[in-house]
Design a protein around this motif. Structure first.
Motif, short mmCIF file in Angstrom:
data_model
loop_
_atom_site.label_atom_id
_atom_site.label_comp_id
_atom_site.label_asym_id
_atom_site.label_seq_id
_atom_site.Cartn_x
_atom_site.Cartn_y
_atom_site.Cartn_z
N ILE A 5 11.75 35.84 60.85
CA ILE A 5 12.41 36.83 59.99
C ILE A 5 13.60 37.50 60.67
N ASP A 6 13.53 37.73 61.98
CA ASP A 6 14.60 38.42 62.69
C ASP A 6 15.67 37.47 63.24
N GLN A 7 15.50 36.18 63.03
CA GLN A 7 16.45 35.19 63.56
C GLN A 7 17.53 34.87 62.53
N MET A 8 18.72 34.57 63.04
CA MET A 8 19.78 34.08 62.19
C MET A 8 19.43 32.64 61.79
N CYS A 9 19.97 32.20 60.68
CA CYS A 9 19.79 30.81 60.26
C CYS A 9 20.49 29.89 61.25
N GLY A 10 20.02 28.66 61.34
CA GLY A 10 20.68 27.66 62.18
C GLY A 10 21.98 27.19 61.53
N ASP A 11 22.48 26.07 61.98
CA ASP A 11 23.73 25.54 61.46
C ASP A 11 23.56 24.69 60.21
N LYS A 12 22.33 24.30 59.88
CA LYS A 12 22.09 23.48 58.70
C LYS A 12 22.16 24.35 57.44
N PRO A 13 22.67 23.79 56.34
CA PRO A 13 22.77 24.56 55.09
C PRO A 13 21.46 24.58 54.30
N ASN A 14 20.37 24.95 54.94
CA ASN A 14 19.08 24.99 54.26
C ASN A 14 18.35 26.31 54.49
N CYS A 15 19.11 27.36 54.70
CA CYS A 15 18.53 28.66 55.05
C CYS A 15 19.44 29.78 54.55
N VAL A 16 18.82 30.85 54.06
CA VAL A 16 19.56 32.07 53.69
C VAL A 16 18.80 33.28 54.21
N SER A 17 19.53 34.36 54.49
CA SER A 17 18.91 35.55 55.06
C SER A 17 19.75 36.79 54.77
N THR A 18 19.07 37.91 54.59
CA THR A 18 19.78 39.17 54.42
C THR A 18 20.35 39.67 55.74
N LEU A 19 19.90 39.11 56.86
CA LEU A 19 20.40 39.54 58.17
C LEU A 19 21.57 38.70 58.66
N ASP A 20 21.79 37.54 58.08
CA ASP A 20 22.84 36.63 58.52
C ASP A 20 24.17 37.04 57.87
N ASN B 212 13.29 51.40 53.11
CA ASN B 212 13.63 51.02 51.73
C ASN B 212 14.41 49.70 51.66
N GLN B 213 14.43 48.95 52.75
CA GLN B 213 15.09 47.64 52.75
C GLN B 213 14.03 46.54 52.83
N LEU B 214 14.26 45.49 52.06
CA LEU B 214 13.42 44.30 52.17
C LEU B 214 14.26 43.22 52.84
N ILE B 215 13.83 42.83 54.03
CA ILE B 215 14.50 41.75 54.75
C ILE B 215 13.95 40.45 54.16
N VAL B 216 14.85 39.55 53.78
CA VAL B 216 14.47 38.30 53.13
C VAL B 216 15.08 37.14 53.90
N ARG B 217 14.25 36.13 54.16
CA ARG B 217 14.73 34.89 54.81
C ARG B 217 13.98 33.74 54.18
N SER B 218 14.72 32.75 53.69
CA SER B 218 14.11 31.56 53.08
C SER B 218 14.73 30.33 53.71
N GLU B 219 13.87 29.43 54.23
CA GLU B 219 14.36 28.26 54.96
C GLU B 219 13.48 27.05 54.68
N GLU C 232 27.87 31.32 54.23
CA GLU C 232 27.02 30.25 53.70
C GLU C 232 25.53 30.56 53.81
N HIS C 233 25.15 31.55 54.61
CA HIS C 233 23.74 31.89 54.80
C HIS C 233 23.41 33.31 54.31
N GLN C 234 24.40 34.10 54.03
CA GLN C 234 24.20 35.52 53.76
C GLN C 234 23.65 35.79 52.36
N LEU C 235 22.69 36.71 52.32
CA LEU C 235 22.17 37.25 51.07
C LEU C 235 22.52 38.73 51.01
N ALA C 236 22.84 39.22 49.83
CA ALA C 236 23.08 40.65 49.64
C ALA C 236 21.78 41.40 49.93
#
Length: 143
Positions: free
Chosen positions: A28-43, A106-113, A47-51
Motif C-alpha cells: 500500500i505504501d509503495q509506488m507502482c512499478g513501471d508496468k501499466p498495470n497499477c494505480v495508486s492514490t500515492l503515486d 479522513n483519507q482512504l489510500i487506494v492501490r490496485s495492481e 499513468e498511475h495516479q488516482l485522485a
C-alpha cells in the motif's frame, strides 16, 4: 497454425490457475512499478495516479469493506487495523488483482495492481473508479 495458438491459450489458462493461494506482501505504501498495470492514490506519475479519496467524518473500515466487497470478483483476503486487501478475480481468465485500502484519518489510500502480466488494459483504474462511485453512492465520501 492451430497448434501454436492452442499452446499459447493453454499457457495463459494455466498461468491464471497457478496464482492460487499466496501470501502477498503489503504494498500500500509503495509506488507502482513501471508496468501499466497499477494505480495508486500515492503515486504522482500521471499513468498511475488516482485522485484522493476523502472520507466523511466517522466512516469506519467496516463500512468501506462492505462497499468494496460489492465490486466484481471481490473477496476479502486481509483485514487488520485500518488496512484491507481485497482479491479481485476476473471471470474468464481467473486473473487475480490486489486492491489495497488503508484508512488514514479522513483519507482512504487506494492501490490496485495486477499480480501477473504487463498491461491490465485499464482494469485497475476502472476498478478504483468503480470503488469511488460506490463509496460516493453509499454516502461515505466528502464532495
Amino acid at each position: 497454425m492451430k497448434a501454436p495458438f492452442a499452446l499459447f491459450a493453454a499457457a495463459i489458462m494455466l498461468s491464471g490457475c497457478s496464482q492460487g493461494e499466496r501470501v502477498m506482501a503489503k504494498k500500500i505504501d509503495q509506488m507502482c512499478g513501471d508496468k501499466p498495470n497499477c494505480v495508486s492514490t500515492l503515486d504522482q506519475r500521471e499513468e498511475h495516479q488516482l485522485a484522493p479519496f476523502t472520507l466523511k467524518d466517522g466512516v469506519t473500515l467496516e463500512q468501506i469493506a462492505t462497499v468494496a466487497l460489492t465490486l466484481p470478483g471481490a473477496k476479502l483476503a486481509v483485514e487488520e487495523d485500518r488496512y484491507l486487501r481485497i482479491e479481485c478475480t476476473s471471470k474468464i481468465m481467473r486473473f487475480v488483482d490486489d486492491l489495497e485500502l488503508e484508512q488514514q484519518d479522513n483519507q482512504l489510500i487506494v492501490r490496485s495492481e495486477s499480480r501477473v502480466g504487463y498491461s491490465d488494459f485499464g482494469v485497475n483504474r476502472k476498478r478504483a473508479e468503480q470503488l469511488r462511485n460506490a463509496l460516493n453512492d453509499a454516502g461515505l465520501l466528502s464532495k
